[in-house]
Design a protein around this motif. Structure first.
Motif, PDB file in Angstrom:
ATOM      1  N   ARG A   1       5.485   5.234 -10.917  1.00  0.00           N
ATOM      2  CA  ARG A   1       4.189   4.852 -10.348  1.00  0.00           C
ATOM      3  C   ARG A   1       3.133   4.502 -11.382  1.00  0.00           C
ATOM      4  NH1 ARG A   1       6.371   8.024  -7.105  1.00  0.00           N
ATOM      5  NH2 ARG A   1       6.343   7.584  -4.880  1.00  0.00           N
TER       6      ARG A   1
ATOM      7  N   THR B   1       6.833   4.258  -0.463  1.00  0.00           N
ATOM      8  CA  THR B   1       5.471   4.252   0.077  1.00  0.00           C
ATOM      9  C   THR B   1       5.482   4.355   1.588  1.00  0.00           C
ATOM     10  OG1 THR B   1       4.770   2.932  -1.823  1.00  0.00           O
ATOM     11  CG2 THR B   1       3.296   2.972   0.076  1.00  0.00           C
TER      12      THR B   1
ATOM     13  N   SER C   1       6.498   7.905   2.623  1.00  0.00           N
ATOM     14  CA  SER C   1       5.392   8.836   2.377  1.00  0.00           C
ATOM     15  C   SER C   1       4.331   8.696   3.460  1.00  0.00           C
ATOM     16  CB  SER C   1       4.762   8.577   1.002  1.00  0.00           C
ATOM     17  OG  SER C   1       5.585   9.037  -0.034  1.00  0.00           O
TER      18      SER C   1
ATOM     19  N   ALA D   1      -3.104   2.195   3.785  1.00  0.00           N
ATOM     20  CA  ALA D   1      -2.056   1.369   3.181  1.00  0.00           C
ATOM     21  C   ALA D   1      -2.473  -0.101   3.159  1.00  0.00           C
ATOM     22  CB  ALA D   1      -0.754   1.527   3.951  1.00  0.00           C
TER      23      ALA D   1
ATOM     24  N   ARG E   1       3.700  -1.327  -1.019  1.00  0.00           N
ATOM     25  CA  ARG E   1       4.132  -0.331  -1.999  1.00  0.00           C
ATOM     26  C   ARG E   1       2.955   0.373  -2.678  1.00  0.00           C
ATOM     27  NH1 ARG E   1       4.701  -2.272  -7.396  1.00  0.00           N
ATOM     28  NH2 ARG E   1       4.270  -4.499  -7.622  1.00  0.00           N
TER      29      ARG E   1
ATOM     30  N   LEU F   1      -0.816   2.744  -1.874  1.00  0.00           N
ATOM     31  CA  LEU F   1      -1.700   3.475  -0.975  1.00  0.00           C
ATOM     32  C   LEU F   1      -3.030   3.730  -1.670  1.00  0.00           C
ATOM     33  CD1 LEU F   1       0.690   6.298   0.347  1.00  0.00           C
ATOM     34  CD2 LEU F   1       0.122   4.135   1.495  1.00  0.00           C
TER      35      LEU F   1
ATOM     36  N   GLU G   1       3.883  11.677  -3.578  1.00  0.00           N
ATOM     37  CA  GLU G   1       4.743  11.223  -2.485  1.00  0.00           C
ATOM     38  C   GLU G   1       5.283  12.444  -1.761  1.00  0.00           C
ATOM     39  OE1 GLU G   1       8.439   9.375  -3.722  1.00  0.00           O
ATOM     40  OE2 GLU G   1       8.511  10.572  -5.531  1.00  0.00           O
TER      41      GLU G   1
END
Length: 292
Positions: A16, A52, A55, A73, A84, A86, A212
């Motif tokens: 990430r 994503t 999650s 999102a 992908r 947030l 996540e």
């Protein structure tokens, strides 16, 4: 329209990137994949979107158990990372990884074989690999910037956090999240062997789950059909890549080798199947909702 290049990059991890949105963060999951703590040069297409999307699914499902950091999102998410990424709240993260195990496997199995216990918790004698435990156990670990996280016992975790009452709440919430998710997954033909969560405190001091949750990167999901203790199980995660890597002759030191096309395709299929089985919807639904 804001692009990633316009935003201050705060940190880059194995999977990430975190960008600063002032009072909030943009958390972007890449398609990178690592085995043995080394990132391979070959990405797994759509992996970041699966992580994503799942999650987001679990954040929506588990709000009755604990608050989470997800805000949106779509709002303030640049087009190039839709699906992908947030937008999330800023938290003061706790310095421990919160692992709950419902089955004895992975590093827990190795520890059990050598000591009969995991993270200081004595387990029944005679367990087989992949066997379900009598009840889920909380086995925290340190957060390593490089290399492996180190398993620790509850007392050490409480010491690192500096607040035993808070750590007891973290343990309770972690186990509740595991039990809830394991029940949901079981209805869909999936066993949740174990999972890892991260928690933080918001400015009001409230406990919040971040990063996540309950994805194939932070959890071991096994198909329930064909499950049998006494051996390792096939799983909906990067085990497919790990198995290939262990057979490839690579010595597990950097740099990691490129991943063959067939292994990339097989891994992508497993991630997408995990999303679809657990969420009960086609992966394309997540892409449409986020205009990915």
């Amino acid at each position: 329209m804001t692009t990633l290049a316009d935003l201050p990059l705060l940190s880059t991890g194995k999977v990430r990137e975190m960008y600063d949105l002032g009072d909030r963060l943009l958390m972007v999951a890449s398609d990178r994949i690592s085995t043995y703590d080394v990132v391979h040069p070959t990405p797994i297409p759509d992996k970041g979107k699966v992580l994503t999307g799942l999650s987001a699914f679990w954040f929506a499902k588990t709000g009755h158990i604990v608050a989470n950091h997800m805000l949106s999102a779509t709002d303030d998410v640049p087009d190039e990372v839709r699906g992908r990424a947030l937008v999330v709240r800023k938290l003061e993260m706790l310095p421990v990884e919160c692992v709950v195990r419902g089955y004895i496997t992975g590093s827990g199995w190795k520890d059990y074989q050598s000591t009969g216990s995991v993270s200081g918790i004595q387990l029944p004698a005679g367990l087989q690999e992949s066997e379900q435990l009598p009840s889920p156990i909380f086995t925290p670990s340190t957060k390593a910037d490089v290399g492996h996280d180190e398993a620790i016992d509850f007392d050490r975790a409480a010491e690192l956090v500096g607040d035993r009452d808070l750590m007891e709440r973290v343990r309770s919430v972690s186990i509740e999240l595991y039990r809830f998710a394991a029940g949901h997954a079981a209805e869909r033909g999936v066993l949740l062997a174990d999972t890892k969560c991260e928690f933080g405190l918001d400015p009001a001091g409230e406990l919040v789950v971040g990063d996540e949750v309950l994805t194939p990167d932070s959890s071991r999901f096994w198909p329930s059909d064909g499950y049998a203790p006494g051996r390792g199980q096939p799983s909906f995660d990067k085990q497919y890549v790990r198995d290939w890597a262990s057979r490839s002759g690579w010595d597990k030191a950097p740099p990691a080798p490129a991943i063959p096309d067939d292994v990339v395709a097989g891994t992508r299929e497993r991630y997408i199947e995990a999303y679809e089985r657990i969420s009960g919807e086609p992966f394309s639904a997540w892409l449409e909702r986020t205009a990915a």
